[in-house]
Design an enzyme around this catalytic site. Structure first.
Site, PDB file in Angstrom:
ATOM      1  N   ASP A 195     -22.917  86.963  27.702  1.00  0.00           N
ATOM      2  CA  ASP A 195     -23.162  88.281  27.123  1.00  0.00           C
ATOM      3  C   ASP A 195     -24.600  88.721  27.356  1.00  0.00           C
ATOM      4  OD1 ASP A 195     -20.580  88.317  26.180  1.00  0.00           O
ATOM      5  OD2 ASP A 195     -21.114  87.509  24.203  1.00  0.00           O
ATOM      6  N   GLY A 237     -28.292  89.609  26.750  1.00  0.00           N
ATOM      7  CA  GLY A 237     -29.253  89.099  25.787  1.00  0.00           C
ATOM      8  C   GLY A 237     -29.138  87.619  25.497  1.00  0.00           C
ATOM      9  N   VAL A 238     -28.194  86.913  26.170  1.00  0.00           N
ATOM     10  CA  VAL A 238     -28.017  85.494  25.886  1.00  0.00           C
ATOM     11  C   VAL A 238     -29.086  84.633  26.552  1.00  0.00           C
ATOM     12  CG1 VAL A 238     -26.520  84.847  27.821  1.00  0.00           C
ATOM     13  CG2 VAL A 238     -26.184  83.770  25.574  1.00  0.00           C
ATOM     14  N   GLY A 239     -29.802  85.214  27.544  1.00  0.00           N
ATOM     15  CA  GLY A 239     -30.889  84.474  28.184  1.00  0.00           C
ATOM     16  C   GLY A 239     -30.656  84.100  29.632  1.00  0.00           C
ATOM     17  N   LYS A 240     -29.784  84.821  30.305  1.00  0.00           N
ATOM     18  CA  LYS A 240     -29.467  84.492  31.703  1.00  0.00           C
ATOM     19  C   LYS A 240     -30.691  84.649  32.612  1.00  0.00           C
ATOM     20  CE  LYS A 240     -26.155  87.538  31.974  1.00  0.00           C
ATOM     21  NZ  LYS A 240     -26.216  88.041  30.588  1.00  0.00           N
ATOM     22  N   ASP A 284     -28.524  90.240  37.226  1.00  0.00           N
ATOM     23  CA  ASP A 284     -27.823  91.285  36.497  1.00  0.00           C
ATOM     24  C   ASP A 284     -26.475  91.640  37.117  1.00  0.00           C
ATOM     25  OD1 ASP A 284     -27.720  93.206  34.293  1.00  0.00           O
ATOM     26  OD2 ASP A 284     -27.822  94.706  35.879  1.00  0.00           O
ATOM     27  N   ARG A 322     -17.546  67.848  25.281  1.00  0.00           N
ATOM     28  CA  ARG A 322     -18.617  66.864  25.147  1.00  0.00           C
ATOM     29  C   ARG A 322     -18.528  65.767  26.197  1.00  0.00           C
ATOM     30  NH1 ARG A 322     -19.687  65.044  19.075  1.00  0.00           N
ATOM     31  NH2 ARG A 322     -21.543  64.281  20.170  1.00  0.00           N
ATOM     32  N   HIS A 336     -21.059  90.826  36.425  1.00  0.00           N
ATOM     33  CA  HIS A 336     -22.274  90.776  35.615  1.00  0.00           C
ATOM     34  C   HIS A 336     -22.725  89.321  35.483  1.00  0.00           C
ATOM     35  CE1 HIS A 336     -25.241  91.729  32.603  1.00  0.00           C
ATOM     36  NE2 HIS A 336     -24.663  90.933  31.718  1.00  0.00           N
TER      37      HIS A 336
END
Length: 312
Positions: free
Chosen positions: A156, A158-161, A179, A245, A140
């Protein structure tokens, strides 16, 4: 996983000429990427004959077959052409022995001709069949080509991929799969990703639906497949989650037998994920070419500490 490839697929992919058996191309199936050059078989040794493989005739096999008597040649060709034999392929545009032509007509085995040399033709066929017959794993995510680097974006739902991939496409990069990414191992160090046939060149944007990237942005905005060099995992930002970071935490994801480098990127309102992923890909390429900004920073820091120590 595709466990067989039709001879027609091989003909189309390799640009082969069908001499005999055009009507049987769909019926004959190839189940192994191994190619047989029947040298020992031409001498009459059939104890370990791999009859399920493509039988490739090059200049050596052609010359030896022509040196046999018609009776011996008839006997050998009769044993070479079995029900399990998918096809015969002849390189260098060579003539096919008449005894073989007569037998393959009876047994419905295609004979294919190529102008390529035997070594080049064998290599091309093996590479093609290994890719088509390789075990596949569906992952996925979204796979994009960024400056020639295969980057798989995971996270996940809906995270904006997909939205991030759309912005990357607008910035001149190319979509491979959205997808669901079909992944297979090409060799010991290389993974290749491609889109399932039903999702090829398509992208789903929530609120809009499915869009055709090639139709909207042109053929230059898509690719059929690419090597997977980097995984970027998108995670929703939370105060208690610690993210790297300095860029000195090496993470990997093991897919089949290949370790793929992974970078986790926090998703937060106001962050331009497309630019961040684009820069991450550029920075990763710089690392593979020998320049590591983190090491440069550490060297500068150590130099500054030494300088200040001398002043004290």
């Amino acid at each position: 996983m595709a466990n067989e490839v039709s001879v027609r697929n091989l003909v189309d992919a390799m640009g082969l000429t069908v001499l005999i058996g055009k009507e049987y191309l769909d019926d004959k199936k190839i189940t192994t990427s191994d190619i047989s050059r029947p040298g020992l078989e031409l001498t009459g040794y059939f104890n370990f004959y791999p009859k399920e493989r493509i039988q490739l005739f090059g200049m050596t096999e052609h010359a030896y077959a022509n040196g046999l008597t018609p009776e011996d040649r008839q006997n050998v060709m009769n044993q070479l052409a079995t029900e399990q034999t998918p096809c015969f392929v002849v390189s260098n545009d060579l003539d096919v022995p008449l005894e073989l032509l007569a037998i393959v007509k009876e047994r419905h085995i295609p004979v294919l001709i190529s102008k390529l040399t035997t070594s080049r033709l064998s290599s091309n066929m093996v590479n093609y069949l290994e890719a088509k017959l390789a075990e596949r794993q569906s992952i996925h995510g979204v796979l994009v080509d960024i400056y020639g680097l295969g980057v798989m974006i995971t996270g996940d739902s809906g995270v904006g991929k997909s939205e991030t991939a759309l912005e990357l496409i607008r910035r001149g990069h190319r979509l491979i799969a959205d997808d669901r990414v079909d992944v297979f191992q090409q060799d010991e160090e290389t993974l290749v990703g491609e889109a399932p046939a039903i999702l090829k060149h398509l992208l789903e944007i929530r609120g809009i639906g499915i869009i055709d990237i090639m139709n909207l942005f042109g053929a230059g905005a898509v690719r059929n497949d690419t090597d997977i060099s980097l995984i970027i995992h998108l995670e929703n930002w939370t105060p208690d989650k610690q993210f790297d970071r300095l860029g000195n935490n090496d993470e990997f994801v093991k897919i089949f037998n290949v370790n793929v480098p992974k970078i986790s990127v926090p998703v937060k309102t106001g962050r331009n994920l497309a630019i961040i992923i684009e820069v991450a890909a550029m920075n990763f390429r710089a690392k593979t070419m020998g320049y590591d900004a983190t090491k440069a920073f550490e060297a500068n820091l150590n130099g500054l500490i030494q300088t200040n120590s001398k002043k004290d």
